[in-house]
Design an enzyme around this catalytic site. Structure first.
Site, short mmCIF file in Angstrom:
data_model
loop_
_atom_site.label_atom_id
_atom_site.label_comp_id
_atom_site.label_asym_id
_atom_site.label_seq_id
_atom_site.Cartn_x
_atom_site.Cartn_y
_atom_site.Cartn_z
N ARG A 26 0.84 -1.20 0.00
CA ARG A 26 0.00 0.00 0.00
C ARG A 26 0.88 1.25 0.00
NH1 ARG A 26 -4.68 -1.74 4.45
NH2 ARG A 26 -5.14 -3.77 3.47
N ARG B 132 2.17 1.38 10.20
CA ARG B 132 1.70 1.76 8.86
C ARG B 132 2.86 1.68 7.88
NH1 ARG B 132 -2.95 4.56 7.58
NH2 ARG B 132 -3.24 5.15 9.75
N GLU C 226 -6.30 0.10 15.75
CA GLU C 226 -6.94 -0.88 14.86
C GLU C 226 -5.95 -1.95 14.42
OE1 GLU C 226 -7.45 -2.64 11.13
OE2 GLU C 226 -6.83 -0.56 10.88
N SER D 82 -10.12 -5.12 10.58
CA SER D 82 -11.43 -4.65 10.17
C SER D 82 -12.16 -5.82 9.53
CB SER D 82 -11.32 -3.50 9.16
OG SER D 82 -10.91 -2.31 9.79
N ARG E 86 1.51 -5.55 12.94
CA ARG E 86 0.83 -4.87 14.05
C ARG E 86 0.68 -5.80 15.25
NH1 ARG E 86 -3.65 -0.48 11.94
NH2 ARG E 86 -2.34 0.48 10.35
#
Length: 430
Positions: free
Chosen positions: A263, A278, A350, A353, A391
């Site tokens: 990403r 990230r 987070e 999801s 993460r």
């Protein structure tokens, strides 16, 4: 992607629901394009019918020795008119498709109002965040201090937002991914897949990454072939069944894969630039289900439980929140976020999801099953992270750290690692 007729029939209700996520639906534009499309189809059909009649008249008149010059002239005119209408039809179809591809999914009324994470509704908390009798370090200081994470050399290789793990760090990443896959395949019934990491534009469009999020993707190609690096295994897993009709007896389909994810994180510079939170490349285990639409809501709750099981196995403190309508992803109807406790930030972040997409992705990718009377109908698709490796590693380091800088790992990882403790020097200890 939506059915234009369904949105038009919903009318003000579609406008209301999309407004909850900050999208202003121009019904008049949609109705105009749909009307022009339908009119073109009718006109083309009428002209083709007339062309067929004229062709028949040409044959009959010619057999009878009559003058066919005017009939042939009319036949040529009809061909030109049909060609012109078909060209216009292609244009209006492209305009309608482009519009429909730009309209996000209708949010579920169960999603709370709001347009940011501040409006998320907490569903539950599990576990107690550790209370340290010392100032906890963040995962970067812990990992670099033990020599098992190396961000400087990763930057030398690829620039910022990359990481190198070594020794125990690399073993931990492998162990986490294997634990997650074992949970999902052996306990939850998912079928593991090894999938391509490079996919086509059509594949990206099928799950909603394109056209809206093109700037967030890494693109490459071979000769004249355009290819994209996957941002998540959701993309290849869901599109495995594109343009197929899945026998009802095979539903639900439960798929999982461990892949790298790529990403660009466009627009996120300045946020979480330190560490594993990230990155441009990270590893993740994804879970995907395809079900009859009537089963989508309970399946979403089940999948949240599957992702939670990974955190429970690791003994990590976390919470589950329901995202606000305006903070829900483009393709999703309803999303739960699972947020893990990060001690150095003194907050939940987070880590997964899990979303119900209804038939939105299935319409784009043309994934169907058979309903009553064997008639084809769209399936519902759902997916979620189960879990991202980086993460999870960050949360493990921070929640399991000791005052001397070592890390005591959860018992569930011992069968995969052969050790329980990582020393200050980055060495494994029983």
């Amino acid at each position: 992607m939506h059915d234009a007729r369904a949105l038009i029939e919903m009318g003000a209700e579609a406008v209301r629901r999309l407004a909850r996520r900050g999208y202003s639906l121009d019904l008049s534009e949609l109705e105009s394009l749909q009307s022009r499309r339908n009119q073109n189809i009718r006109s083309a059909d009428e002209l083709r019918a007339e062309s067929k009649r004229v062709a028949s008249e040409v044959q009959q008149t010619d057999k009878q020795g009559g003058d066919i010059s005017k009939l042939k002239e009319r036949a040529r005119e009809l061909k030109d008119e049909i060609r012109e209408i078909e060209a216009g039809q292609v244009q209006v179809e492209e305009q309608l498709r482009d519009l429909l591809l730009s309209i996000p999914n209708l949010p579920d009324d169960a999603a709370p109002d709001g347009d940011s994470e501040d409006f998320a509704v907490e569903v539950r908390r599990v576990g107690t965040p550790p209370a340290f009798p010392f100032e906890p370090k963040d995962h970067v200081d812990l990992g670099e201090g033990m020599g098992i994470l190396d961000f400087a050399r990763a930057t030398k290789l690829s620039g910022p937002r990359f990481a190198v793990s070594r020794g125990v760090g690399a073993a931990l990443e492998r162990a986490l991914a294997t634990l997650f896959l074992d949970l999902h395949t052996r306990r939850h019934g998912y079928i593991e897949h090894a999938v391509p990491y490079l996919v086509t534009r059509k594949t990206m469009t099928g799950t909603g990454q394109l056209p809206k999020f093109e700037e967030d993707l890494f693109k490459t190609g071979v000769a004249d072939r355009e290819l994209f690096l996957i941002p998540t295994a959701e993309v290849p897993l869901t599109n495995l069944y594109a343009d197929e009709i899945i026998p009802p007896a095979e539903l639900p389909l439960a798929l999982t894969a461990h892949t790298p994810c790529f990403r660009s994180e466009a627009g996120s510079y300045g946020r979480d630039t330190r560490g594993l939170i990230r990155q441009h490349q990270f590893a993740k285990v994804e879970i995907v289900q395809m079900v009859d639409p009537a089963d989508a809501d309970p399946t979403l709750e089940t999948m949240v439980g599957h992702a939670e099981a990974c955190l429970k196995e690791l003994g990590l403190a976390y919470r589950v929140v329901k995202l606000a309508a305006g903070d829900t992803g483009f393709s999703a109807q309803l999303t739960y976020d699972i947020e893990v406790w990060i001690p150095s930030q003194n907050t939940y972040r987070e880590i997964s999801s899990i979303s119900n997409f209804g038939t939105f992705q299935a319409r784009r990718a043309n994934i169907r099953t058979r309903g009553e009377g064997g008639k084809p109908k769209l399936v519902a698709t759902l997916n979620g992270s189960g879990l991202p490796v980086g993460r999870t590693l960050a949360a493990l380091f921070e929640q399991c750290q000791q005052q001397d800088g070592s890390i005591v790992l959860p018992e569930s990882l011992v069968p995969y690692l052969g050790f329980r403790r990582v020393s200050v020097g980055g060495k494994p200890e029983a």
